[in-house]
Scaffold this active site. Structure first.
Site, PDB file in Angstrom:
ATOM      1  CD1 TRP A   1       7.494   3.638   4.697  1.00 26.14           C
ATOM      2  CD2 TRP A   1       6.656   2.416   3.017  1.00 26.14           C
ATOM      3  NE1 TRP A   1       7.567   2.317   5.058  1.00 26.14           N
ATOM      4  CE2 TRP A   1       7.058   1.541   4.058  1.00 26.14           C
ATOM      5  CE3 TRP A   1       6.109   1.878   1.856  1.00 26.14           C
ATOM      6  CZ2 TRP A   1       6.924   0.155   3.953  1.00 26.14           C
ATOM      7  CZ3 TRP A   1       5.971   0.502   1.753  1.00 26.14           C
ATOM      8  CH2 TRP A   1       6.381  -0.344   2.791  1.00 26.14           C
TER       9      TRP A   1
ATOM     10  CG  ASP B   1       1.684   6.967   3.329  1.00 26.37           C
ATOM     11  OD1 ASP B   1       0.952   6.625   4.269  1.00 26.37           O
ATOM     12  OD2 ASP B   1       2.626   6.260   2.907  1.00 26.37           O
TER      13      ASP B   1
ATOM     14  CE  LYS C   1       2.624   0.771   8.455  1.00 24.70           C
ATOM     15  NZ  LYS C   1       3.707  -0.113   8.907  1.00 24.70           N
TER      16      LYS C   1
END
Ligand SMILES: Cc1ncc(COP(=O)(O)O)c(C=O)c1O
Length: 360
Positions: free
Chosen positions: A102, A164, A188
């Site tokens: 990511w 993030d 999530k």
């Protein structure tokens, strides 16, 4: 049969939240309609949004000099939004600590926008002289690499830090004031898909207008902050369900309690699997093993064996443990242990892993 959902996202939600959604679905608090049908300008929805923001602030102790934005487009959209909102000089580099899939994607997005990108590692921490920001991912969902909570202290103090937190948001306490921007998809560890959370230091708002790259107005943090996340139609239902998840976190004891539960769950799993080093192996070095996403391989003669992994996943599914396959790019097994996953799920998985290991 009880089903335990180990999905990496969209993921398990707290059962009391789903029950409340069900109970209120047709007629929200006697207003005669569903949240699904409600105008985002109605007093009912404004109440939902305000309460969600207040509770989120309370859970993470977000100070008043930070704005909380309810946005859309997933965290992937934020990969460019952080550039539009923090970069005013294209000659200045941007620094990315790449720890997995990511942060690599985020770095690639900055490069695609024409930025001078400097990539470093968590070990090297080699930064440019005067970057517009330093970016890292707190928890790499695919690779199961989680930064220790004090990692941020190793970074230069005078440079904006962008983080993030998609897959470990609201999973442990952390000091918001050490960051300039925190981004994360809700699907999530916060709530359903469709909502993206942004926490941004207010004194950084306004740079979007100065950025030489003209991004979509929808990504202007200042506009979003000025409009209370209501510049356009927000993802109303996702905000409502996330708000119920915030209430659930507060009701069970807040972020400290959640953090203790998360630590306990991951310990049960890591320790349970570690008992069989010839069968289960972890790809991540101990100091960076994620509490949220636990990837592991199943070995035969000392090597990862895909057949055994398929058997493991199939056998688990038969017992009600779903979504245990590793990300398609890395294979293996991955158990995601987000806030809403009960510890019984992890104990059940360990018990199954134990019987699986004894058969090898
Ligand atoms: C750590 C992390 N960052 C970013 C993303 C991308 O998020 P989205 O799918 O919300 O665009 C994900 C998605 O899985 C993720 O796990």
């Amino acid at each position: 049969m009880t089903v335990y959902n180990f999905s990496a996202g969209p993921a398990v939600l707290p059962k009391p939240v789903l029950e409340k959604v069900q109970a209120e679905l047709l007629n929200y608090q006697s207003c005669g309609c569903s949240v699904l049908e409600m105008s985002h300008r109605s007093p009912e929805f404004e109440g939902i949004l305000n309460k969600a923001e207040q509770d989120f602030r309370k859970i993470l102790s977000i100070p008043s000099d930070y704005a909380v934005l309810f946005m859309q487009g997933g965290c992937s959209t934020q990969f460019s939004a952080v550039v539009y909102n923090l970069v005013v000089d294209l000659d200045k580099p941007v620094d990315y600590i790449v720890t997995g899939a990511w942060s690599k994607k985020a770095k690639e997005e900055a490069a695609r926008l024409g930025l001078k990108v400097n990539a470093t590692t968590k070990e090297a921490l080699e930064f440019s002289k005067d970057p517009s920001f330093i970016y890292y991912c707190d928890n790499e969902t695919v690779h199961g690499v989680e930064m220790p909570v004090d990692f941020v202290d190793k970074l230069p103090k005078n440079i904006p830090i962008v983080c993030d937190m998609s897959s470990n948001f609201m999973s442990r306490p952390f000091d918001v004031t050490k960051y300039s921007v925190i981004i994360g998809g809700a699907q999530k560890n916060i709530g359903p898909a469709g909502l993206t959370l942004v926490i941004v230091k207010k004194d950084l708002l306004g740079k979007f207008a100065q950025c030489p790259l003209k991004g979509p107005l929808m990504l202007d943090y200042k506009l979003m902050a000025d409009q209370g996340s209501m510049y356009n139609t927000p993802p109303t239902f996702a905000i409502y369900v996330s708000g119920l998840c915030f209430e659930w976190v507060l009701a069970i004891g807040g972020i400290e309690k959640i953090a203790a539960l998360n630590k306990a769950k991951s310990q049960v799993l890591y320790e349970g699997l570690q008992k069989y080093p010839s069968v289960f192996s972890f790809p991540v070095e101990e100091a960076y093993r994620s509490r949220m996403n636990v990837p592991f391989r199943i070995l035969k003669d000392g090597k990862p064996n895909e057949e055994l992994e398929k058997d493991f996943i199939k056998g688990a599914e038969k017992l009600g443990m779903i979504c245990l396959a590793g990300h398609r790019s890395v294979g293996g097994i991955r158990a995601s242990l987000y806030n809403a996953l009960p510890i019984e799920a992890v104990e059940f998985l360990v018990q199954y892993a134990h019987s699986f290991a004894l058969k090898q």
